[in-house]
Scaffold this motif. Structure first.
Motif, PDB file in Angstrom:
ATOM      1  N   ASP A 232      39.845  19.054  21.475  1.00 37.38           N
ATOM      2  CA  ASP A 232      38.563  19.660  21.827  1.00 37.38           C
ATOM      3  C   ASP A 232      38.339  20.968  21.065  1.00 37.38           C
ATOM      4  O   ASP A 232      37.198  21.322  20.768  1.00 37.38           O
ATOM      5  CB  ASP A 232      38.508  19.960  23.333  1.00 37.38           C
ATOM      6  CG  ASP A 232      38.601  18.695  24.173  1.00 37.38           C
ATOM      7  OD1 ASP A 232      37.723  17.833  24.021  1.00 37.38           O
ATOM      8  OD2 ASP A 232      39.547  18.582  24.975  1.00 37.38           O
ATOM      9  N   ARG A 233      39.427  21.698  20.794  1.00 36.69           N
ATOM     10  CA  ARG A 233      39.347  22.969  20.077  1.00 36.69           C
ATOM     11  C   ARG A 233      40.520  23.047  19.119  1.00 36.69           C
ATOM     12  O   ARG A 233      41.509  22.318  19.254  1.00 36.69           O
ATOM     13  CB  ARG A 233      39.438  24.168  21.053  1.00 36.69           C
ATOM     14  CG  ARG A 233      38.362  24.194  22.107  1.00 36.69           C
ATOM     15  CD  ARG A 233      38.284  25.534  22.839  1.00 36.69           C
ATOM     16  NE  ARG A 233      39.521  26.117  23.283  1.00 36.69           N
ATOM     17  CZ  ARG A 233      39.794  26.485  24.548  1.00 36.69           C
ATOM     18  NH1 ARG A 233      38.893  26.290  25.504  1.00 36.69           N
ATOM     19  NH2 ARG A 233      40.946  27.040  24.860  1.00 36.69           N
ATOM     20  N   LEU A 234      40.399  23.980  18.151  1.00 37.92           N
ATOM     21  CA  LEU A 234      41.490  24.228  17.214  1.00 37.92           C
ATOM     22  C   LEU A 234      42.077  25.602  17.474  1.00 37.92           C
ATOM     23  O   LEU A 234      41.362  26.615  17.410  1.00 37.92           O
ATOM     24  CB  LEU A 234      40.984  24.154  15.773  1.00 37.92           C
ATOM     25  CG  LEU A 234      40.538  22.774  15.279  1.00 37.92           C
ATOM     26  CD1 LEU A 234      39.911  22.899  13.901  1.00 37.92           C
ATOM     27  CD2 LEU A 234      41.710  21.793  15.255  1.00 37.92           C
ATOM     28  N   GLY A 235      43.378  25.649  17.780  1.00 37.24           N
ATOM     29  CA  GLY A 235      44.059  26.920  17.918  1.00 37.24           C
ATOM     30  C   GLY A 235      44.243  27.550  16.552  1.00 37.24           C
ATOM     31  O   GLY A 235      45.003  27.034  15.723  1.00 37.24           O
ATOM     32  N   HIS A 236      43.530  28.601  16.289  1.00 30.90           N
ATOM     33  CA  HIS A 236      43.440  29.272  14.992  1.00 30.90           C
ATOM     34  C   HIS A 236      42.422  28.551  14.096  1.00 30.90           C
ATOM     35  O   HIS A 236      41.294  28.982  13.985  1.00 30.90           O
ATOM     36  CB  HIS A 236      44.796  29.414  14.292  1.00 30.90           C
ATOM     37  CG  HIS A 236      45.747  30.279  15.032  1.00 30.90           C
ATOM     38  ND1 HIS A 236      45.656  31.652  15.018  1.00 30.90           N
ATOM     39  CD2 HIS A 236      46.813  29.981  15.826  1.00 30.90           C
ATOM     40  CE1 HIS A 236      46.616  32.167  15.766  1.00 30.90           C
ATOM     41  NE2 HIS A 236      47.332  31.179  16.272  1.00 30.90           N
ATOM     42  N   GLY A 237      42.826  27.483  13.424  1.00 23.52           N
ATOM     43  CA  GLY A 237      41.898  26.758  12.563  1.00 23.52           C
ATOM     44  C   GLY A 237      41.445  27.551  11.353  1.00 23.52           C
ATOM     45  O   GLY A 237      40.488  27.169  10.673  1.00 23.52           O
ATOM     46  N   VAL A 238      42.138  28.645  11.053  1.00 21.94           N
ATOM     47  CA  VAL A 238      41.679  29.561  10.005  1.00 21.94           C
ATOM     48  C   VAL A 238      41.710  28.925   8.621  1.00 21.94           C
ATOM     49  O   VAL A 238      40.908  29.270   7.747  1.00 21.94           O
ATOM     50  CB  VAL A 238      42.521  30.853  10.046  1.00 21.94           C
ATOM     51  CG1 VAL A 238      43.959  30.590   9.649  1.00 21.94           C
ATOM     52  CG2 VAL A 238      41.916  31.937   9.197  1.00 21.94           C
ATOM     53  N   ARG A 239      42.588  27.927   8.417  1.00 20.29           N
ATOM     54  CA  ARG A 239      42.690  27.313   7.091  1.00 20.29           C
ATOM     55  C   ARG A 239      41.537  26.365   6.787  1.00 20.29           C
ATOM     56  O   ARG A 239      41.487  25.797   5.695  1.00 20.29           O
ATOM     57  CB  ARG A 239      44.018  26.556   6.944  1.00 20.29           C
ATOM     58  CG  ARG A 239      45.278  27.382   7.037  1.00 20.29           C
ATOM     59  CD  ARG A 239      45.346  28.636   6.237  1.00 20.29           C
ATOM     60  NE  ARG A 239      44.647  28.650   4.955  1.00 20.29           N
ATOM     61  CZ  ARG A 239      44.353  29.744   4.298  1.00 20.29           C
ATOM     62  NH1 ARG A 239      44.656  30.924   4.814  1.00 20.29           N
ATOM     63  NH2 ARG A 239      43.734  29.681   3.146  1.00 20.29           N
ATOM     64  N   ILE A 240      40.573  26.224   7.683  1.00 18.40           N
ATOM     65  CA  ILE A 240      39.384  25.450   7.358  1.00 18.40           C
ATOM     66  C   ILE A 240      38.670  26.081   6.172  1.00 18.40           C
ATOM     67  O   ILE A 240      37.912  25.417   5.454  1.00 18.40           O
ATOM     68  CB  ILE A 240      38.438  25.356   8.579  1.00 18.40           C
ATOM     69  CG1 ILE A 240      37.387  24.254   8.377  1.00 18.40           C
ATOM     70  CG2 ILE A 240      37.760  26.681   8.865  1.00 18.40           C
ATOM     71  CD1 ILE A 240      37.958  22.866   8.313  1.00 18.40           C
TER      72      ILE A 240
END
Length: 384
Positions: A232-240
């Protein structure tokens, strides 16, 4: 005078602004003084410092050292003093109190029950102790004039084999203070697909889960979390950010995965200070959150580990205000994003947005405008 200037917040306004926190680790947010006292009570003798001030500095320096071994050692110390019911109740209560004092009105705090069994507690006893602590902290916060609601996320460790067991635990306590499930730990070598049985179970039960992904490993981690596991969500996800190309003329081109994340409004639990410590960005000004905000991704601001990063929600926003010139409107945007993405029912999220968050920011903006008007009148009077 532009609204950009009018809404630039002071540190006090940022602290008083109603904020929403989705990514905060219970074992990463202890008060140094509490660690020292609990170590004395439980006979834990391996702390690197016994003076609370020096211990707090040690945690921050160890997290900043660039050494994975020293970083992981920090959690060994906090978990070591969180092995009894009383300790868990105290740590959870203080967590809620500290967040409320910082202006957080809703928080989802995560922890791994399997890391608190060394003194003989069962998984159920761990969950019940933490839930009790959160309720106690909420009560104390109310007595001190602060409003906060805290939900728990139960975390399974990626390198272990208890994900399904923890997912079932989260489902049993879903109406008793637990709002969802998470997996954490080293991404490289431990893909989320190792725990597909847990995610399939949660989907069958219509339960919520987030996955630590796209922090250290990159786009494959994000793709697997979304397309194979259904997070449902990405923890961090900064590398998108690796799937977004900024051209020399300033135009921006999104890859298929980045477009999917934005189009589907998948929340990104971004933790700027923590991301700097792990090398995901070189500075606050270079943090991908600036571009993701401009592109209207569902970005949220979070603390990750308040002790290790020496941070709070207010400090995170102060650094972003300094780096990007964010205003109260921007902070409200991040806060509403986070509340929309919380794991509580829709009507409760909507009530928090309309009854707490929006009125809180409207009051702060009116206060700022009044102060500016009074200051302008004073300047005119001085000149006359």
């Amino acid at each position: 005078m532009t609204s950009q200037i009018q809404n630039t917040p002071s540190s006090d306004q940022i602290r008083r602004a109603p904020k929403v926190l989705l990514h905060d680790h219970l074992d990463g947010g202890l008060r140094p003084g509490t660690i020292v006292e609990l170590a004395q009570e439980t006979g834990y003798s391996n702390l690197p410092e016994t003076d609370p001030d020096k211990l707090g500095i040690w945690f921050r320096e160890a997290a900043d050292s660039g050494s994975l071994e020293r970083y992981l050692e920090t959690f060994a110390h906090t978990c070591a003093v969180m092995q009894t019911r009383d300790a868990l109740v105290r740590v959870a209560a203080e967590c809620a109190e500290d967040l409320a004092e910082d202006g957080v009105v809703y928080a989802e705090v995560r922890y791994a029950p399997e890391q608190h069994l060394e003194a003989g507690l069962t998984l159920e006893e761990v969950v019940e102790a933490v839930n009790e602590g959160f309720r106690e902290g909420e009560r104390i916060a109310r007595e001190n004039g602060h409003r906060i609601r805290v939900g728990a996320l139960l975390t399974a460790m990626r390198h272990a084999a208890r994900a399904l067991e923890i997912a079932e635990l989260a489902n049993r306590y879903r109406d008793l203070g637990v709002v969802g499930f998470d997996i954490a730990g080293a991404e490289a070598g431990y893909p989320p697909t190792r725990h597909l049985d847990a995610f399939e179970y949660l989907k069958r039960e219509n339960n919520h889960f987030t996955i630590h992904a796209g922090e250290a490993f990159g786009l494959p981690s994000i793709w697997q979390a979304l397309q194979w596991c259904g997070a449902d969500r990405l923890g961090h996800g900064v590398r998108i950010i690796d799937d977004i190309q900024v051209h020399g003329d300033g135009s921006v081109e999104l890859g298929r995965l980045a477009s999917y994340v934005r189009d589907k409004r998948i929340p990104l639990e971004m933790c700027p200070s923590s991301n700097l410590q792990t090398g995901a960005a070189d500075s606050y000004a270079a943090h991908p959150i600036g571009l993701l905000r401009r592109l209207h991704f569902r970005a949220t601001v979070n603390t990750d580990n308040r002790l290790m990063s020496g941070t709070s929600m207010s400090r995170e926003f102060e650094r972003l205000v300094e780096a990007f010139g964010y205003t109260l409107d921007d902070i409200q945007w991040f806060s509403v994003n986070a509340m929309k993405s919380a794991f509580i029912p829709f009507d409760e999220r909507l009530a928090m947005i309309n009854d707490v968050i929006k009125p809180g920011y409207a009051e702060l903006k009116s206060e700022w405008l009044f102060q500016q008007t009074a200051s302008t009148r004073g300047s005119v009077g001085d000149q006359a």
